[in-house]
Design an enzyme around this catalytic site. Structure first.
Site, PDB file in Angstrom:
ATOM      1  N   TYR A  59      55.696 -96.212  17.666  1.00  0.00           N
ATOM      2  CA  TYR A  59      55.853 -95.680  16.319  1.00  0.00           C
ATOM      3  C   TYR A  59      57.257 -95.885  15.750  1.00  0.00           C
ATOM      4  O   TYR A  59      57.785 -95.044  15.052  1.00  0.00           O
ATOM      5  CB  TYR A  59      55.460 -94.196  16.288  1.00  0.00           C
ATOM      6  CG  TYR A  59      53.990 -93.969  16.586  1.00  0.00           C
ATOM      7  CD1 TYR A  59      53.130 -95.038  16.770  1.00  0.00           C
ATOM      8  CD2 TYR A  59      53.457 -92.702  16.685  1.00  0.00           C
ATOM      9  CE1 TYR A  59      51.796 -94.851  17.054  1.00  0.00           C
ATOM     10  CE2 TYR A  59      52.121 -92.499  16.966  1.00  0.00           C
ATOM     11  CZ  TYR A  59      51.287 -93.581  17.152  1.00  0.00           C
ATOM     12  OH  TYR A  59      49.965 -93.385  17.428  1.00  0.00           O
ATOM     13  N   LYS A  98      51.340 -97.076  31.243  1.00  0.00           N
ATOM     14  CA  LYS A  98      50.511 -98.280  31.434  1.00  0.00           C
ATOM     15  C   LYS A  98      51.405 -99.327  32.118  1.00  0.00           C
ATOM     16  O   LYS A  98      51.594-100.442  31.621  1.00  0.00           O
ATOM     17  CB  LYS A  98      50.005 -98.760  30.057  1.00  0.00           C
ATOM     18  CG  LYS A  98      48.960 -99.846  30.102  1.00  0.00           C
ATOM     19  CD  LYS A  98      47.605 -99.392  30.561  1.00  0.00           C
ATOM     20  CE  LYS A  98      46.647-100.552  30.655  1.00  0.00           C
ATOM     21  NZ  LYS A  98      45.381-100.211  31.330  1.00  0.00           N
ATOM     22  N   ASP A 130      44.467 -95.103  30.822  1.00  0.00           N
ATOM     23  CA  ASP A 130      42.994 -95.168  30.806  1.00  0.00           C
ATOM     24  C   ASP A 130      42.404 -94.179  31.817  1.00  0.00           C
ATOM     25  O   ASP A 130      41.413 -93.495  31.534  1.00  0.00           O
ATOM     26  CB  ASP A 130      42.486 -96.604  31.043  1.00  0.00           C
ATOM     27  CG  ASP A 130      43.334 -97.383  32.035  1.00  0.00           C
ATOM     28  OD1 ASP A 130      44.342 -96.829  32.522  1.00  0.00           O
ATOM     29  OD2 ASP A 130      43.001 -98.538  32.335  1.00  0.00           O
ATOM     30  N   ASP A 169      49.381 -89.434  21.411  1.00  0.00           N
ATOM     31  CA  ASP A 169      48.643 -89.231  20.171  1.00  0.00           C
ATOM     32  C   ASP A 169      47.139 -89.277  20.446  1.00  0.00           C
ATOM     33  O   ASP A 169      46.372 -88.382  20.070  1.00  0.00           O
ATOM     34  CB  ASP A 169      49.062 -90.347  19.188  1.00  0.00           C
ATOM     35  CG  ASP A 169      48.542 -90.118  17.784  1.00  0.00           C
ATOM     36  OD1 ASP A 169      47.867 -89.108  17.565  1.00  0.00           O
ATOM     37  OD2 ASP A 169      48.815 -90.966  16.912  1.00  0.00           O
ATOM     38  N   ASP A 209      44.274 -85.955  20.840  1.00  0.00           N
ATOM     39  CA  ASP A 209      43.076 -85.825  19.998  1.00  0.00           C
ATOM     40  C   ASP A 209      41.815 -85.774  20.858  1.00  0.00           C
ATOM     41  O   ASP A 209      40.868 -85.036  20.567  1.00  0.00           O
ATOM     42  CB  ASP A 209      42.979 -86.982  18.992  1.00  0.00           C
ATOM     43  CG  ASP A 209      43.714 -86.649  17.686  1.00  0.00           C
ATOM     44  OD1 ASP A 209      44.640 -85.816  17.731  1.00  0.00           O
ATOM     45  OD2 ASP A 209      43.373 -87.218  16.635  1.00  0.00           O
TER      46      ASP A 209
END
Ligand code: ATP
Length: 332
Positions: free
Chosen positions: A124, A170, A202, A226, A230
């Site tokens: 971001y 990751k 993952d 993020d 959610d």
């Protein structure tokens, strides 16, 4: 007396923040609450999404409680997200989202996880440039940002009595950046007294569904946090139940995770729980932990008595919910 800025914002922002303010007024006389403007409504009223007066007020405040803002739907090259501006201005580097199932009849899994996400860099950075045939996006991961987000997560785990912490990354693909994040994590967690482990992002997404009870805290980078927060919110009933904090060195901004929900704005049916719990997080940040605890404990009790808005399977309006909830809170 602590000074807090109240920013209602757009859409359902004013509806849910008014509930949260009623709860804060009820529980504490030690807060000076001052209103501030931000968002699309502010743009219409003042010609600015984030007026200088709001920034000045925030600088004088100990914390802020914020509703939501609606972003412009048409492309405006001069538009800068006021929330991103605030994150930069106040260096709000830690995004903190506790995600907890609040009642057995709501949501899908038994979850109580704290997601601590680096808020200032990662994907971001907003740094994108066009090249022939496509776009290159720059992703930044710095040692300093990794260190301070891990340290903040450790501090919060200790304060909340969480015994383990998981670094989510990751590093099998992003070997240098995420590899460094993972290394720094193990360095910092070594002497913290917490059990440290790590998961690929993952695997972490699957673990929230398959082993929800063993997840106590995720510390992670911007994009992963993020998406995972959610997902976690959806697993416990949706965005109406998920509070959050953006924390910097000397200031913090608290907000429900949901957006301005234009589809239900003005109908008086928004669930104010995420906003009320964001207010409780703010009280804890201001050193009023026992008041925060009462606010939090009264939510499952109210839900258990059928005090619910439509998204939680009930029929109450936002104001009816708040009235019922305050009655329950008065018994704590
Ligand atoms: P924005 O563009 O401002 O992010 P959005 O509608 O895309 O708005 P959200 O506001 O996060 O995104 O809402 C997603 C969905 O969840 C919407 O259908 C909305 O009605 C529902 N929702 C969000 N918050 C609440 C709430 N507090 N109470 C009830 N439903 C909610």
């Amino acid at each position: 007396m602590r000074k807090v800025a109240i920013i209602e914002g757009d859409g359902i922002g004013p509806e849910v923040i008014r509930s949260a303010v009623d709860v804060l007024r009820y529980i504490s006389a030690d807060l000076e609450m001052v209103s501030a403007d931000m968002g699309q409504g502010s743009y219409r009223r003042n010609g600015s999404y984030l007026p200088q007066g709001t920034i000045d007020l925030l600088k004088e405040s100990d914390a802020a409680l914020f509703g939501a803002i609606t972003s412009p739907t048409t492309y405006d090259p001069s538009y800068r997200s006021p929330l991103l501006q605030l994150r930069r201005e106040f260096d709000l580097y830690a995004n903190v989202r506790p995600v907890k199932r609040l009642h057995p009849s709501i949501g899908l899994v038994e979850l109580d996880v704290l997601i601590v996400r680096e808020n200032t860099e990662g994907m971001y950075t907003g740094s994108e440039r066009e090249v022939p045939g496509g776009v290159i996006t720059e992703r930044k991961v710095s040692e300093r940002a990794c260190r301070r987000i891990v340290d903040k997560a450790i501090e919060l785990c200790r304060a909340e009595g969480r015994g383990s912490i998981t670094c989510v990354h990751k590093s099998n693909v992003l070997r240098r950046s995420d590899g460094m994040f993972r290394e720094i994590f193990y360095e910092r967690v070594k002497d913290s007294g917490l059990q440290g482990r790590d998961l690929l992002v993952d695997a972490a997404a699957a673990a929230l569904v398959l082993q929800p009870r063993t997840q106590e805290c995720f510390v992670t980078l911007n994009l992963y946090g993020d998406i995972l927060s959610d997902e976690a919110a959806a697993l416990v009933g949706g965005l109406g139940f998920a509070p959050s904090a953006n924390i910097g060195e000397g200031f913090a901004l608290f907000e429900p995770t949901h957006g301005s929900a234009p589809d239900i704005a003005g109908r008086g049916i928004a669930n104010p729980i995420a906003a009320i719990l964001s207010g409780a997080m703010m009280l804890r940040y201001l050193g009023m932990g026992s008041k925060a605890q009462k606010i939090e404990a009264a939510i499952p009790a109210a839900l258990g008595q059928g005090i619910r808005t439509p998204d939680a399977g009930g029929r109450l309006s936002t104001t009816e919910f708040t009235r019922g909830y305050l009655e329950v809170l008065s018994t704590f």
